[in-house]
Structures are given as C-alpha cells and as structure tokens.
Enzyme design. Structure first.
Site, PDB file in Angstrom:
ATOM      1  CD  GLU A 101      -0.280  23.869  41.085  1.00  0.00           C
ATOM      2  OE1 GLU A 101      -0.654  23.292  40.029  1.00  0.00           O
ATOM      3  OE2 GLU A 101       0.479  24.865  41.094  1.00  0.00           O
ATOM      4  CE  LYS A 102      -2.411  28.478  43.130  1.00  0.00           C
ATOM      5  NZ  LYS A 102      -1.595  28.458  41.922  1.00  0.00           N
ATOM      6  CE  LYS A 109       0.383  20.382  36.530  1.00  0.00           C
ATOM      7  NZ  LYS A 109      -0.358  20.776  37.754  1.00  0.00           N
ATOM      8  CB  SER A 156       1.053  32.252  34.101  1.00  0.00           C
ATOM      9  OG  SER A 156       2.035  31.262  34.355  1.00  0.00           O
ATOM     10  CB  CYS A 158      -7.735  33.869  29.967  1.00  0.00           C
ATOM     11  SG  CYS A 158      -8.918  32.965  28.992  1.00  0.00           S
ATOM     12  CG  PHE A 162      -6.435  29.155  39.538  1.00  0.00           C
ATOM     13  CD1 PHE A 162      -7.625  29.771  39.898  1.00  0.00           C
ATOM     14  CD2 PHE A 162      -5.373  29.953  39.155  1.00  0.00           C
ATOM     15  CE1 PHE A 162      -7.756  31.157  39.877  1.00  0.00           C
ATOM     16  CE2 PHE A 162      -5.488  31.340  39.132  1.00  0.00           C
ATOM     17  CZ  PHE A 162      -6.688  31.939  39.488  1.00  0.00           C
ATOM     18  CD  GLU A 186      -3.394  37.445  33.022  1.00  0.00           C
ATOM     19  OE1 GLU A 186      -2.373  36.759  33.198  1.00  0.00           O
ATOM     20  OE2 GLU A 186      -4.412  36.997  32.465  1.00  0.00           O
TER      21      GLU A 186
HETATM   22  P1  NAD Z   1      -0.056  28.949  36.134  1.00  0.00           P
HETATM   23  O1  NAD Z   1       0.799  29.162  34.950  1.00  0.00           O
HETATM   24  O2  NAD Z   1       0.451  29.366  37.465  1.00  0.00           O
HETATM   25  O3  NAD Z   1      -0.394  27.381  36.264  1.00  0.00           O
HETATM   26  C1  NAD Z   1      -0.841  26.642  35.139  1.00  0.00           C
HETATM   27  C2  NAD Z   1      -0.253  25.243  35.195  1.00  0.00           C
HETATM   28  O4  NAD Z   1       1.164  25.305  35.002  1.00  0.00           O
HETATM   29  C3  NAD Z   1      -0.477  24.549  36.522  1.00  0.00           C
HETATM   30  O5  NAD Z   1      -0.875  23.225  36.246  1.00  0.00           O
HETATM   31  C4  NAD Z   1       0.857  24.639  37.235  1.00  0.00           C
HETATM   32  O6  NAD Z   1       1.118  23.501  38.029  1.00  0.00           O
HETATM   33  C5  NAD Z   1       1.867  24.730  36.091  1.00  0.00           C
HETATM   34  N1  NAD Z   1       2.999  25.632  36.380  1.00  0.00           N
HETATM   35  C6  NAD Z   1       2.944  26.850  36.967  1.00  0.00           C
HETATM   36  N2  NAD Z   1       4.168  27.422  36.974  1.00  0.00           N
HETATM   37  C7  NAD Z   1       5.009  26.559  36.378  1.00  0.00           C
HETATM   38  C8  NAD Z   1       6.405  26.586  36.065  1.00  0.00           C
HETATM   39  N3  NAD Z   1       7.162  27.631  36.375  1.00  0.00           N
HETATM   40  N4  NAD Z   1       6.940  25.522  35.446  1.00  0.00           N
HETATM   41  C9  NAD Z   1       6.179  24.462  35.108  1.00  0.00           C
HETATM   42  N5  NAD Z   1       4.850  24.389  35.377  1.00  0.00           N
HETATM   43  C10 NAD Z   1       4.267  25.419  35.995  1.00  0.00           C
HETATM   44  O7  NAD Z   1      -1.469  29.614  35.810  1.00  0.00           O
HETATM   45  P2  NAD Z   1      -2.709  29.786  36.783  1.00  0.00           P
HETATM   46  O8  NAD Z   1      -2.372  30.818  37.822  1.00  0.00           O
HETATM   47  O9  NAD Z   1      -3.188  28.471  37.238  1.00  0.00           O
HETATM   48  O10 NAD Z   1      -3.802  30.366  35.766  1.00  0.00           O
HETATM   49  C11 NAD Z   1      -3.954  31.737  35.500  1.00  0.00           C
HETATM   50  C12 NAD Z   1      -3.319  32.124  34.190  1.00  0.00           C
HETATM   51  O11 NAD Z   1      -3.859  31.338  33.140  1.00  0.00           O
HETATM   52  C13 NAD Z   1      -3.591  33.563  33.787  1.00  0.00           C
HETATM   53  O12 NAD Z   1      -2.424  34.115  33.257  1.00  0.00           O
HETATM   54  C14 NAD Z   1      -4.667  33.436  32.724  1.00  0.00           C
HETATM   55  O13 NAD Z   1      -4.725  34.509  31.808  1.00  0.00           O
HETATM   56  C15 NAD Z   1      -4.241  32.183  32.057  1.00  0.00           C
HETATM   57  N6  NAD Z   1      -5.337  31.588  31.317  1.00  0.00           N
HETATM   58  C16 NAD Z   1      -5.296  31.683  29.965  1.00  0.00           C
HETATM   59  C17 NAD Z   1      -6.331  31.163  29.210  1.00  0.00           C
HETATM   60  C18 NAD Z   1      -6.312  31.270  27.726  1.00  0.00           C
HETATM   61  O14 NAD Z   1      -7.054  30.540  27.089  1.00  0.00           O
HETATM   62  N7  NAD Z   1      -5.503  32.145  27.151  1.00  0.00           N
HETATM   63  C19 NAD Z   1      -7.407  30.519  29.840  1.00  0.00           C
HETATM   64  C20 NAD Z   1      -7.395  30.423  31.233  1.00  0.00           C
HETATM   65  C21 NAD Z   1      -6.352  30.964  31.966  1.00  0.00           C
END
Ligand code: NAD
Length: 533
Positions: free
Chosen positions: A199-200, A196, A249, A304, A172, A417
C-alpha cells in the site's frame, strides 16, 4: 467504471495525465483486463518519503471488488492454461523488452514512491527483469519426467500442471523486483494471478501490469487489488485461491502462513532478516570496507539482504584490557566510519544521492528508537545519522549512516530487524565464536565472510546456518536460475521463490501410467496388488 489502460500509461511519471479525475490521483485496481477505480469510501495516501507530498491515493478495495478480481482470474484460467507454452513464453519475451524500454519510467516511479536513489531503483527493476528473462525458458523448466516400461508394456510419466488462481502479497522495499519474482513465473506456468502490491508504493505494479498487457497477457490472467489487512485476509480465506506468495515482515508472514495453510493453500513466505558479515584479519581491507558500507547503507538499509551486523574476528592476545577492542578493530572501525561519512544522503532523484530517505515517519521513529535503546544498553555510537537535515528536503524521512559498536546479542537493537541505515559492530575472538553468534540469531536469510583463507571460507560455508552465503560477496542474492533461499525465521514454506523451486511452487505433479499393448484378457480377475517382477 472501467478505464482503458492507456489512460494510466504514464501513471506516476506524469501525474497530470494520471489525475484526470482526481487530485491526487487514485490508484486503480485491475480486474479482468480493465483498470477500474474502486468504489471504496476508504483511501489511504501514498506519500513521497523525500518530500511528504501525496503522490496518489490507494483504495481499500471492497469485498465485492476483491471477489470480482478472483472471479476474473478463475474465468481466465481454463483458456490460459491451454494456451501453448510457447505462446506464454513469448508474452514474457515481449514483456522483458518492454520493461527494458520503460526502465527509466519505472525507476522514477519507484524513487518517487519508495525513496531509493534512481540508480538503485533501476537495479530493483533489473533484478526483476532477470526473472522475466528466466521465465522465457519455461517449457524446459516445466518439463515432466518419463520412464518407459515400468512394467511390461506400461509407461509412467509425470506432468507439471498449473494450480489455478495464485496470489501475491508484496512489501514496500522492492516495488518492481518482488512483484516480478511472483507473477511472471506463476502465469508462464499457466496460472492466473491476483497481486496485492504494498500500500506504500503501488505504482510500479500498475506500470508492470500495463506492460504485461501490452505484451499480450490476456484479460483476467493478471489482476491487481489494493488494500491492507482486510484484503490480505480475504486472499488467505478465498477458496478459489490455491497458492500465496508473500514477502514482508514476520508478523504478517507468519499470520498469512498460518491462516492460508489452515485453508489448505500452498504458501511461500519470505520474511525478515538480520544478516551478518564476519571479517577475518586476513580480509582485503579496502574491498571489505567498501562492501560493508555498500551493503549496510545501500537503499538506506531497507533491503532484506542488507548486511546489518559486522562481526570482527581478531585475536584475544592483543586485546586492550580497558575495553573489548583490539587495535586492529579500532583501525577497521575508524575506516568504516570514514567511508560511511563520505556517503551523500539526499532525495533519490538528486544525482549525487548515495542513500535516500526511509519509507515513512513511523519507520524513522522506530529506527531512531532502536539506535537509542542500543546506546542505553551499552553500545557505543561511532556515527550518528539521526539529526541529519537535507537542504531542500527538510521534511523528508532521512537518517544518515549510523554505526554502533560493542553491540551484544542481548540488546534490542540486535534482536530486532532495524531496516534502516544502521550498522552494528560486534567482536569475536575466534571464527568458531563468530559462527556461533550468527547461528544463535533467529533469522537465517544471508551471511557473508570476508577472508583470504579458503579453509576459513569452507568452514564458514559448512557450519553457517543461513540460506544465502557470501564468500567475499556482501549481498549474495542468487540470480533466477537458482532460488532465493532464506531459512530459519526468514522463510516459511517448502518451496522457495524463483528458480526450479519457484516453478515447483506454482505447479502440481500429475503422474500418468499407460498401457497400449494388446491386452490378453483371458487371464481372469486378479485382486492381488499389481507388481512388476
Ligand atoms: P509488511 O509485512 O509490513 O508488509 C508486507 C505486506 O503485508 C503488505 O502488502 C501489507 O499490506 C501486508 N501486511 C502487513 N501487516 C499485515 C498484517 N498484520 N496482516 C495482514 N497483512 C499485513 O512488510 P514491509 O514493511 O512492507 O516490508 C519490509 C519487510 O519485508 C522486512 O521485514 C524485510 O526484511 C522483509 N523482506 C523480506 C524479503 C525476503 O525475501 N526475505 C524481501 C524483501 C523484504
């Protein structure tokens, strides 16, 4: 029913246009060049984090619709991969122009759905735009290699060919930049794509897809499906998808990495972080404090590469016996608190906002819980942003800048985090100890040092275990001619996002050996391994 893309041309910037049929409007999928309302019976709300208004509703795409999107991408692949690379580049050249044209609309959509300030949202778009600009030079980036006469009259060359259908799963926090890390590189290499979005905040992805189609991307080359876990699992399992780019994440990233790799797919998975900044006593005080406040609290800490932990390195000799602090550390912390207090927390659409809300009520509760756990395990709260109320936006998920000091490595607030506007302060009495603290942390996205000593900076650069290193630079996110190089628990896979590694991720090597000389023919059959001696 298929809806012509123009209907959504003003997607989230003009909700009235977008909500011709539904109120709140429903976010369409993009399948085979048509924006299509899902037949799903399950929708989830996309919520403005500053106001709690429902901006739109997002479908949990049905399996049939998901299959249709993959099938559209598969059908589009043969002709797209054979489209001259110069034509594919020209689509990117046009796309970058259109993104510039619509940057304000994109930023407004991001602020509405994600909450960050408009200026920060423009930066979100701009950092993605730079990847599009880089993709305009794909012919050079995708060049193969050639060695003539590897044996008498025999030449060998290698080609970088596209993989087929690739997919991207987004977080998101950067609704424009991260989709733009993915599909422009993938499609300019000749792949087709299924995206994809989070969703937020799906709006920016839809707007970018509209622009890509306006720029000339043929139907089916870029498809969008919305959903959560089930859609992600369908992407991992689908035999037609060759590679997956994921950002988010660790829980999701490691799940996707394991599930999709087991099906033989390539995966690049960028995950969570805990980025440290080490401050040495010889650092320029004003510049460093400004950098710490900006990198700790910008985007409400939801980056991140946010700098979420500061390690002050000051001499033990003058340490105050009653606590862990030196007088110098007190001075730095006081000034840091002053800077943090001066930051304005407000809705991202307000001109004076320095930081906006966090993404959801659940995120706010989690951040507050981690702050409280820090206090209960012995950290000192220097600045508390938990009870902030923003006039006019009383229901927003706001947290003001928060600073905890005397944090130690065993505290939950340090191990997890936080992903909010919370800066943790630690102390070390030598550079070696400070580096040891950073290296012991499981994450390895970024780390920075603030110093005027070249020798200390060089030692830090050599010994630090982090993928992206800043020297007097707090958020060292590389531009697209390099790659985004997180390491340790912050990354799984072999090939990073964008830059040369990104092109390698979306291509496979074919090696051709040819001979065109007149063949002698009369020397008979030889079964020995051919050698070129
Ligand atoms: P998230 O993992 O909750 O969601 C990311 C995507 O994964 C979404 O599209 C979601 O629908 C899907 N998803 C979530 N949980 C899932 C599961 N259990 N099974 C399958 N799909 C799932 O992450 P977020 O809250 O949207 O983003 C924040 C996180 O992203 C933080 O940890 C941040 O550090 C990380 N991030 C990392 C980078 C990088 O380049 N390292 C860049 C941006 C964000």
């Amino acid at each position: 029913k298929a809806v012509r893309p123009q209907i959504f041309a003003k997607f989230s910037t003009d909700a009235k246009l977008y909500s011709k049929q539904h109120n709140p409007p429903r976010v369409p999928n993009l399948i085979g060049g048509a924006f299509i309302e899902s037949r799903s019976s399950e929708y989830i709300d996309v919520i403005n984090p500053a106001t709690q208004e429902v901006v739109s509703q997002l479908p949990l795409t049905t399996n049939e619709e998901f299959k249709a999107a993959v099938s559209a991408a598969k059908q589009a692949f043969p002709s797209w991969r054979n489209t001259p690379i110069t034509t594919r580049q020209r689509v990117m050249l046009k796309l970058q122009e259109l993104i510039r044209r619509d940057i304000d609309k994109l930023a407004m959509n991001i602020t509405t759905e994600q909450g960050k300030t408009l200026k920060d949202a423009q930066g979100d778009v701009f950092r993605g735009l730079e990847v599009v600009e880089h993709a305009c030079g794909m012919a050079t980036l995708q060049m193969g290699e050639y060695v003539p006469n590897v044996s008498n009259g025999i030449d060998t060359y290698s080609l970088r060919e596209p993989l087929g259908v690739c997919a991207g799963i987004c977080p998101f926090n950067f609704p424009a930049m991260i989709p733009l890390w993915m599909f422009p590189v993938a499609v300019t290499c000749g792949n087709t794509f299924v995206l994809k979005p989070s969703e937020k905040d799906p709006g920016a992805s839809i707007m970018l897809a509209e622009l890509a189609m306006e720029a000339g991307l043929p139907d089916g080359v870029l498809n969008i499906v919305h959903g959560t876990h089930d859609t992600v699992n369908a992407i991992c399992d689908d035999a037609n998808i060759r590679a997956i780019s994921f950002v988010g994440s660790n829980v999701a990233g490691m799940h996707i990495y394991a599930r999709a790799s087991a099906k033989g797919k390539r995966v690049q998975s960028n995950m969570g972080a805990k980025n440290h900044g080490i401050v040495l006593p010889d650092a320029n005080m004003d510049a460093t404090l400004n950098a710490l406040a900006a990198a700790g609290f910008g985007a409400a800490g939801q980056r991140c590469m946010a700098l979420s932990t500061v390690v002050f390195r000051f001499s033990l000799l003058i340490k105050n016996i009653t606590n862990l602090h030196t007088d110098e550390v007190y001075l730095w912390e006081d000034k840091l608190v002053e800077r943090a207090k001066a930051l304005k927390v407000n809705a991202g659409t307000e001109a004076d906002a320095d930081l906006g809300p966090v993404i959801s009520k659940q995120a706010k509760e989690r951040i507050c819980r981690l702050i409280q756990s820090g206090i209960e395990s012995g950290a000192r709260l220097l600045l508390d942003g938990r009870n902030i109320v923003v006039p006019g936006y009383e229901h927003g998920n706001f947290i003001g800048p928060t600073i905890l000091t005397d944090v130690t490595a065993d505290m939950e607030c340090y191990k997890e985090e936080i992903f909010g506007p919370v800066l943790l302060c630690m102390q070390a009495d030598s550079l070696e100890e400070a580096i040891k603290i950073v290296n012991k942390n499981q994450y390895g996205n970024g780390a920075a040092i603030f110093t005027s000593s070249g020798a200390a900076a060089r030692k830090f650069q050599t010994e630090i275990e982090a993928g992206q290193v800043g020297i007097n630079v707090p958020i060292p996110v590389p531009l697209p001619f390099f790659s985004f190089t997180g390491s340790k628990a912050s990354f799984a896979g072999d090939l990073n996002f964008y830059g040369k590694a990104g092109v390698n991720f979306y291509t496979q090597i074919k090696t051709v050996t040819q001979q065109w000389r007149d063949l002698p023919g009369g020397s008979g059959v030889s079964l020995a391994m051919p050698t070129s001696q």
